[in-house]
Scaffold this motif. Sequence first.
Motif, PDB file in Angstrom:
ATOM      1  N   SER A 219       0.831  -1.192   0.000  1.00 28.93           N
ATOM      2  CA  SER A 219       0.000   0.000   0.000  1.00 28.93           C
ATOM      3  C   SER A 219       0.873   1.252   0.000  1.00 28.93           C
ATOM      4  O   SER A 219       1.992   1.237   0.510  1.00 28.93           O
ATOM      5  CB  SER A 219      -0.903   0.013   1.240  1.00 28.93           C
ATOM      6  OG  SER A 219      -1.542   1.255   1.381  1.00 28.93           O
ATOM      7  N   GLU A 260      -1.866   5.014 -10.160  1.00 27.67           N
ATOM      8  CA  GLU A 260      -1.240   4.393  -8.996  1.00 27.67           C
ATOM      9  C   GLU A 260      -2.081   3.224  -8.476  1.00 27.67           C
ATOM     10  O   GLU A 260      -1.543   2.154  -8.156  1.00 27.67           O
ATOM     11  CB  GLU A 260      -1.054   5.418  -7.886  1.00 27.67           C
ATOM     12  CG  GLU A 260      -0.330   4.816  -6.669  1.00 27.67           C
ATOM     13  CD  GLU A 260      -0.493   5.663  -5.420  1.00 27.67           C
ATOM     14  OE1 GLU A 260       0.339   5.532  -4.518  1.00 27.67           O
ATOM     15  OE2 GLU A 260      -1.464   6.434  -5.340  1.00 27.67           O
ATOM     16  N   GLN A 261      -3.389   3.419  -8.415  1.00 25.41           N
ATOM     17  CA  GLN A 261      -4.252   2.344  -7.942  1.00 25.41           C
ATOM     18  C   GLN A 261      -4.166   1.130  -8.860  1.00 25.41           C
ATOM     19  O   GLN A 261      -4.071  -0.015  -8.391  1.00 25.41           O
ATOM     20  CB  GLN A 261      -5.704   2.835  -7.858  1.00 25.41           C
ATOM     21  CG  GLN A 261      -6.664   1.796  -7.277  1.00 25.41           C
ATOM     22  CD  GLN A 261      -8.088   2.310  -7.188  1.00 25.41           C
ATOM     23  OE1 GLN A 261      -8.352   3.512  -7.353  1.00 25.41           O
ATOM     24  NE2 GLN A 261      -9.022   1.420  -6.933  1.00 25.41           N
ATOM     25  N   HIS A 264      -0.880  -0.821  -8.337  1.00 26.63           N
ATOM     26  CA  HIS A 264      -0.848  -1.719  -7.179  1.00 26.63           C
ATOM     27  C   HIS A 264      -1.810  -2.893  -7.329  1.00 26.63           C
ATOM     28  O   HIS A 264      -1.504  -4.009  -6.896  1.00 26.63           O
ATOM     29  CB  HIS A 264      -1.140  -0.940  -5.900  1.00 26.63           C
ATOM     30  CG  HIS A 264      -0.002  -0.053  -5.484  1.00 26.63           C
ATOM     31  ND1 HIS A 264       1.193  -0.542  -5.026  1.00 26.63           N
ATOM     32  CD2 HIS A 264       0.124   1.299  -5.491  1.00 26.63           C
ATOM     33  CE1 HIS A 264       2.010   0.458  -4.747  1.00 26.63           C
ATOM     34  NE2 HIS A 264       1.383   1.589  -5.024  1.00 26.63           N
ATOM     35  N   GLU A 265      -2.963  -2.657  -7.929  1.00 20.54           N
ATOM     36  CA  GLU A 265      -3.908  -3.760  -8.115  1.00 20.54           C
ATOM     37  C   GLU A 265      -3.326  -4.849  -9.013  1.00 20.54           C
ATOM     38  O   GLU A 265      -3.676  -6.022  -8.878  1.00 20.54           O
ATOM     39  CB  GLU A 265      -5.216  -3.234  -8.709  1.00 20.54           C
ATOM     40  CG  GLU A 265      -6.071  -2.460  -7.722  1.00 20.54           C
ATOM     41  CD  GLU A 265      -7.430  -2.095  -8.293  1.00 20.54           C
ATOM     42  OE1 GLU A 265      -7.724  -2.501  -9.439  1.00 20.54           O
ATOM     43  OE2 GLU A 265      -8.200  -1.406  -7.593  1.00 20.54           O
ATOM     44  N   LEU A 282     -10.947   2.347 -13.628  1.00 17.50           N
ATOM     45  CA  LEU A 282     -10.871   2.966 -12.316  1.00 17.50           C
ATOM     46  C   LEU A 282     -11.174   4.461 -12.391  1.00 17.50           C
ATOM     47  O   LEU A 282     -11.741   5.035 -11.456  1.00 17.50           O
ATOM     48  CB  LEU A 282      -9.471   2.747 -11.714  1.00 17.50           C
ATOM     49  CG  LEU A 282      -9.097   1.298 -11.391  1.00 17.50           C
ATOM     50  CD1 LEU A 282      -7.655   1.229 -10.926  1.00 17.50           C
ATOM     51  CD2 LEU A 282     -10.032   0.716 -10.333  1.00 17.50           C
TER      52      LEU A 282
END
Length: 347
Positions: A219, A260-261, A264-265, A282
């Motif tokens: 995270s 960024e999301q 990481h996903e 997203l």
Amino acid sequence: VAIPAPFLLNPPRFWHLCPCVMAFLLSCERCFASKDAELVTSTGPVEAQKLRNDEQDEEVSGFNQLGVRTTMDDPVAPASAMDELRAGNQRFVDGTVTFAGLGPDKRRALAAHGQRPFAAIIGCADSRCPVEQLFDARPGDLFVLRNAGNTCTHAEGSIVGSIEYGILHLKTQLILVLGHTGCGAVMGATKLFHEAANSMASDEQTKCPSQSLDNNDGSTLASENGPPTLLTRVRRHSLRTRKQQGTLHGLLNDLAPVAEQAYHELGGKASVEEIAARAVKLNVLATMNFLLSYSDVVRQHVATGQIDLQGGLYDLESGKVEFLGRSPKQDQLLQSGELLPPSMQMP
């Protein structure tokens, strides 16, 4: 009336079964072809197309009184509006669009009686995504807002305020946030994020190999007293390394959170193309969440079931719209107390 191809290509197979029926069908085909030719000859091709459009209007549009949607018409319920969008997109995909033009009588109706669009759509400014066409809609059907990236990251007050106008004054009951594959704005934001993150990773490994960009749990969230998040560091890095920012750079920089999301996903190992493809979806959800977070009008009408807020993703190649449904965070965001977007709040 069109005769099925087997009848025309292989008539011997059917003549012996029912010659009377074949004679009747051939006669009908010649009759309609003759009438169509007479229509074009007597009125001209433009007027003939107008008459065909008028006939199609009567068949397809079951919820308008003047052939176009005006204030003479009742608002369309969210479910019916969604059905109309689905049907219109299917006609677009099939190449059987209905609304090829708008005659002077319908233009006068819109001018005299105002508008009553059955849906409001936040779409991308990409020229390959003409919102009205891909839903086979005509003037007066859709209340369309477009910008690069179908986003609320910049000048968000104009987007939110326009949506509230659609709800309160135009009585629109369906809001659709529509992204699309191959979005240049999201790809630009993803490249910006990816390049800055890689550059930072290289710099940090040189200075302190034991540290990583990510927290141990994958995270980027940090405590108030902890180190800055990856996104914050990417933005700071971007500001240091780019002397002339420009408005476009600011837009891409503010789209970086969805990149960024997605990063990481996908485990932090995906390609730029894979990250951008995930970020497009997203980004649709992010815009939906923004509307719920910063518009009391949207929240109240969604909470009472007066409007529906949904997302969609247009495929540039197939022409098909994938409807994504409501935001997974909708129930949570309905509890928000924010009344204005950040840029409109007093310091």
